[in-house]
Write an enzyme that holds these catalytic residues in place. Structure first.
Site, PDB file in Angstrom:
ATOM      1  CG  ASP A  55      -1.747   1.173   1.426  1.00  0.00           C
ATOM      2  OD1 ASP A  55      -1.492   2.202   0.758  1.00  0.00           O
ATOM      3  OD2 ASP A  55      -2.690   1.112   2.249  1.00  0.00           O
ATOM      4  CB  VAL A  56       1.894   3.712  -2.638  1.00  0.00           C
ATOM      5  CG1 VAL A  56       2.351   2.702  -3.667  1.00  0.00           C
ATOM      6  CG2 VAL A  56       0.540   4.313  -2.998  1.00  0.00           C
ATOM      7  CE1 TYR A  73      -7.447  11.116  -9.770  1.00  0.00           C
ATOM      8  CE2 TYR A  73      -7.880  13.046 -11.131  1.00  0.00           C
ATOM      9  CZ  TYR A  73      -7.309  11.803 -10.967  1.00  0.00           C
ATOM     10  OH  TYR A  73      -6.594  11.228 -11.990  1.00  0.00           O
ATOM     11  CE  LYS A  79      -3.778  12.112 -10.150  1.00  0.00           C
ATOM     12  NZ  LYS A  79      -2.735  11.085 -10.121  1.00  0.00           N
ATOM     13  CG  ASN A  82       0.132   4.310 -12.522  1.00  0.00           C
ATOM     14  OD1 ASN A  82      -0.353   5.040 -13.372  1.00  0.00           O
ATOM     15  ND2 ASN A  82      -0.509   3.236 -12.071  1.00  0.00           N
TER      16      ASN A  82
HETATM   17  C1  BGC Z   1      -9.324  11.048 -14.320  1.00  0.00           C
HETATM   18  C2  BGC Z   1     -10.368  10.490 -15.266  1.00  0.00           C
HETATM   19  C3  BGC Z   1     -10.860  11.564 -16.217  1.00  0.00           C
HETATM   20  C4  BGC Z   1      -9.693  12.304 -16.878  1.00  0.00           C
HETATM   21  C5  BGC Z   1     -10.151  13.485 -17.724  1.00  0.00           C
HETATM   22  C6  BGC Z   1      -8.227  11.692 -15.144  1.00  0.00           C
HETATM   23  O1  BGC Z   1      -7.210  12.172 -14.327  1.00  0.00           O
HETATM   24  O2  BGC Z   1      -8.813  10.025 -13.489  1.00  0.00           O
HETATM   25  O3  BGC Z   1     -11.466   9.989 -14.511  1.00  0.00           O
HETATM   26  O4  BGC Z   1     -11.654  10.967 -17.229  1.00  0.00           O
HETATM   27  O5  BGC Z   1      -8.797  12.757 -15.895  1.00  0.00           O
HETATM   28  O6  BGC Z   1     -11.092  14.297 -17.068  1.00  0.00           O
END
Ligand code: BGC
Length: 268
Positions: A66-67, A166, A170, A93
């Protein structure tokens, strides 16, 4: 020496038992790298990747970790060093989504995504960098002491309603990558990001698995097709190889133009 070869460069790909990680592991192995296929669940899926790589004439082994857990990451690197001696290429990744309307997002949804997508990259990059520094450059193998590829996303720059955990992870990967690149460059360690757009993988099945969803998605992609995991695999080989030796601290968007503000092609 062929600048694109990864021969003699043991590589670790986290989350390599499916999706983009799977394609990247196969591409690195095809370019000559012995590959560790990391996974956290579903051991048979990781063994299938290893088998496919071996059948194609490559070298691979699966290691579970598990990273987001420091002890598990360190144990994984120890196992890799026992088997392959060192590491030359890390592909950070492993990543996931836990989507929710902002007002409904639980602290667990937030922490879970940040711990895998961002802390996981920190923990793996730190172990790899320690080994790169210890070992230094081996000129017959590569002009760099090591390469780190961070799997980011178009969402390191495109805000994403309903996915704030998310997108925040990123955005964090972007400055983790750039700060690391700046700090480690004097040691001949390169750190870059791959930023996929919409790639056909299990993470976004809902976005492409029906004709309606796919045609909606394609309005966001000027190039007119969804990406395939192999699109990312090929870019990973280049970014990990000496062919890209002067590339450091860069986000490489592989998105069919998703980051080109497609809405402006007929507006504004
Ligand atoms: C997400 C995907 C999405 C894509 C473009 C990716 O980083 O994990 O779910 O389709 O970005 O929006």
């Amino acid at each position: 020496m062929n600048a694109f070869t990864l021969k003699g460069q043991p590589s670790l790909v986290t989350g390599a038992n499916s999706g983009i990680g799977y394609a990247v592991a196969k591409a690195l192995a095809a370019a000559g790298a012995p590959v560790v296929v990391n996974y956290v669940a579903d051991p048979p899926s990781a063994e299938r990747v290893v088998d496919e790589i071996r059948t194609a004439g490559g070298e691979a082994m699966a290691i579970r970790a598990d990273v987001s857990r420091e002890d598990e990451v360190q144990a994984m690197f120890r196992k890799m060093f026992d088997a392959y001696g060192t590491i030359h290429i890390l592909v950070n990744n492993a990543g996931l989504q836990r989507d929710a309307r902002f007002v409904d997002m639980t602290l667990h949804d937030w922490e879970f995504v940040l711990s895998v997508n961002l802390t996981g990259q920190f923990l793996c990059a730190r172990e790899a960098a320690r080994e790169f520094l210890r070992r230094g450059v081996i000129p017959e193998v590569s002009c760099a002491a090591g390469k780190i590829l961070c799997m980011s996303s178009v969402h390191e720059v495109i805000p994403w309603a309903g996915h704030v955990n998310y997108a925040a992870s990123k955005g964090g990967v972007m400055l983790l990558m750039k700060s690391l690149a700046q700090e480690l460059a004097p040691h001949r360690i390169r750190v870059n990001s791959l930023c996929p757009g919409a790639i056909r993988t299990p993470i976004n099945t809902a976005a492409w698995s029906t004709p309606e969803a796919l045609s909606g998605l394609l309005t966001l992609i000027p190039y007119g097709r969804i990406g395939e995991p192999e699109d990312i695999g090929r870019a990973a080989v280049w970014l990990a190889s000496d062919a890209s030796d002067y590339v450091n601290g860069t986000s490489l968007f592989i998105d069919g133009g998703m980051t080109l503000f497609p809405g402006f092609s007929t507006n504004g």
